[in-house]
Design an enzyme around this catalytic site. Sequence first.
Site, PDB file in Angstrom:
ATOM      1  N   GLY A  51      14.605 -16.299  -3.460  1.00  0.00           N
ATOM      2  CA  GLY A  51      13.758 -17.415  -3.800  1.00  0.00           C
ATOM      3  C   GLY A  51      14.224 -18.392  -2.363  1.00  0.00           C
ATOM      4  N   GLU A  52      13.913 -19.660  -3.077  1.00  0.00           N
ATOM      5  CA  GLU A  52      14.100 -20.528  -2.013  1.00  0.00           C
ATOM      6  C   GLU A  52      14.950 -21.393  -2.893  1.00  0.00           C
ATOM      7  OE1 GLU A  52      14.137 -21.706   1.229  1.00  0.00           O
ATOM      8  OE2 GLU A  52      15.330 -23.547   0.181  1.00  0.00           O
ATOM      9  N   SER A  53      16.950 -20.983  -2.594  1.00  0.00           N
ATOM     10  CA  SER A  53      17.948 -22.096  -3.226  1.00  0.00           C
ATOM     11  C   SER A  53      17.400 -23.530  -3.207  1.00  0.00           C
ATOM     12  CB  SER A  53      18.578 -21.983  -2.568  1.00  0.00           C
ATOM     13  OG  SER A  53      19.061 -22.270  -0.918  1.00  0.00           O
ATOM     14  N   CYS A  83      20.609 -13.784  -3.940  1.00  0.00           N
ATOM     15  CA  CYS A  83      20.342 -14.712  -2.495  1.00  0.00           C
ATOM     16  C   CYS A  83      19.928 -15.923  -2.986  1.00  0.00           C
ATOM     17  CB  CYS A  83      18.797 -13.762  -1.713  1.00  0.00           C
ATOM     18  SG  CYS A  83      18.500 -13.797  -0.270  1.00  0.00           S
ATOM     19  N   ARG A 142      16.232 -13.545   4.287  1.00  0.00           N
ATOM     20  CA  ARG A 142      17.267 -14.566   4.939  1.00  0.00           C
ATOM     21  C   ARG A 142      18.281 -15.308   4.199  1.00  0.00           C
ATOM     22  NH1 ARG A 142      11.823 -14.636   5.727  1.00  0.00           N
ATOM     23  NH2 ARG A 142      11.579 -15.184   3.317  1.00  0.00           N
ATOM     24  N   HIS A 178      19.286  -8.146  -2.042  1.00  0.00           N
ATOM     25  CA  HIS A 178      18.443  -8.234  -3.615  1.00  0.00           C
ATOM     26  C   HIS A 178      18.150  -6.825  -3.535  1.00  0.00           C
ATOM     27  CE1 HIS A 178      15.908 -12.033  -2.833  1.00  0.00           C
ATOM     28  NE2 HIS A 178      16.771 -12.060  -1.402  1.00  0.00           N
ATOM     29  N   GLU A 180      16.523  -5.634  -6.595  1.00  0.00           N
ATOM     30  CA  GLU A 180      15.707  -5.860  -7.373  1.00  0.00           C
ATOM     31  C   GLU A 180      14.744  -4.890  -6.251  1.00  0.00           C
ATOM     32  OE1 GLU A 180      17.343  -7.921  -6.588  1.00  0.00           O
ATOM     33  OE2 GLU A 180      16.102 -10.462  -5.692  1.00  0.00           O
TER      34      GLU A 180
HETATM   35  N1  GLN Z   1      16.973 -18.594   2.520  1.00  0.00           N
HETATM   36  C1  GLN Z   1      16.431 -18.775   1.360  1.00  0.00           C
HETATM   37  C2  GLN Z   1      17.173 -19.670   0.197  1.00  0.00           C
HETATM   38  O1  GLN Z   1      17.792 -20.499   1.166  1.00  0.00           O
HETATM   39  C3  GLN Z   1      17.031 -17.357   0.341  1.00  0.00           C
HETATM   40  C4  GLN Z   1      16.202 -16.161   0.553  1.00  0.00           C
HETATM   41  C5  GLN Z   1      16.086 -15.455  -0.183  1.00  0.00           C
HETATM   42  O2  GLN Z   1      16.661 -15.564  -1.547  1.00  0.00           O
HETATM   43  N2  GLN Z   1      16.213 -14.046   0.023  1.00  0.00           N
HETATM   44  O3  GLN Z   1      17.480 -20.094  -0.818  1.00  0.00           O
END
Ligand code: GLN
Length: 198
Positions: A51-53, A83, A142, A178, A180
Site C-alpha cells: 500500500g503506502e507506507s 512492499c 513502486r 507482492h 499476493e
Molecule cells: N511506494 C510505497 C510506499 O512507499 C510502497 C508501494 C507498494 O506497497 N506497492 O509505501
Amino acid sequence: MSADRPHVGVLALQGDVREHARLLGDLGAEVSLIRRPVELAAVDGLVIPGGESSVIDKLARAFGMHEPIRDAIASGMPVYGTCAGMILLADRIVDGIEGQQTFGGIDVTVRRNAFGSQVDSFETDLDVPDLGAPPVHAVFIRAPVVEEAGESVEPLARLDDGRAVAVRQGSLMATAFHPEVTGEHRFHAAFLDMVRAA
Ligand code: GLN
C-alpha cells in the site's frame, strides 16, 4: 490456536488487505482484519500489506497501533510484510516522507520507491533457494529495496545486481514485491509455518 489452523491477522488500515486475507484463508488459516490493539492481541501472527507506507504509518499512530505492533514484534510474534510492509518492518528507511516512522524489527536500511518514476513497476523471475523450484514470479510496484543489512538478516532473494528484495530475521519476513497478487503462495505458507512454530 489449533496447531493446524493458525489464527493470523492482516493489518487493515490501508493497502491490499483483501488479497492477503484471501490467500491466507485459502492456505487454511483463520484470518482476522486488524485495526485495533484488542484485535492484534487475539492473533498469533500478522501480515502488513502493500500500500503506502507513510499512510499506514500515520493511521497506525492515529489508531493507537504503533506501540502494540512494536511490542508484538519485540515479543517474537511472526510478522510478514510485503512492499509497504517491508518498509514498515525496516529499522531504517531512506526517502521516507517528512517524519515517517516504521515499526522496525529487521536490521536493514530500505530505500522507498527505489526504482524511480522511470521504472515504476516491473516483473521478474527470482530464484528463492528456500522455496525451491520454480522461481518466484515477482511483481514490483513502486517497490523498496534493501540497501544495507545487518549480520543477523538472511537474504532470501536478490536482484541480478545483488540487492536483496526478500529478507528474513528471526520471526520477521519481508518481500519488496507482492506474492499476493500473482497467486504465489509459498511465502505465505512459510509465514504460516513460522506462526505454527512460534
Ligand atoms: N511506494 C510505497 C510506499 O512507499 C510502497 C508501494 C507498494 O506497497 N506497492 O509505501
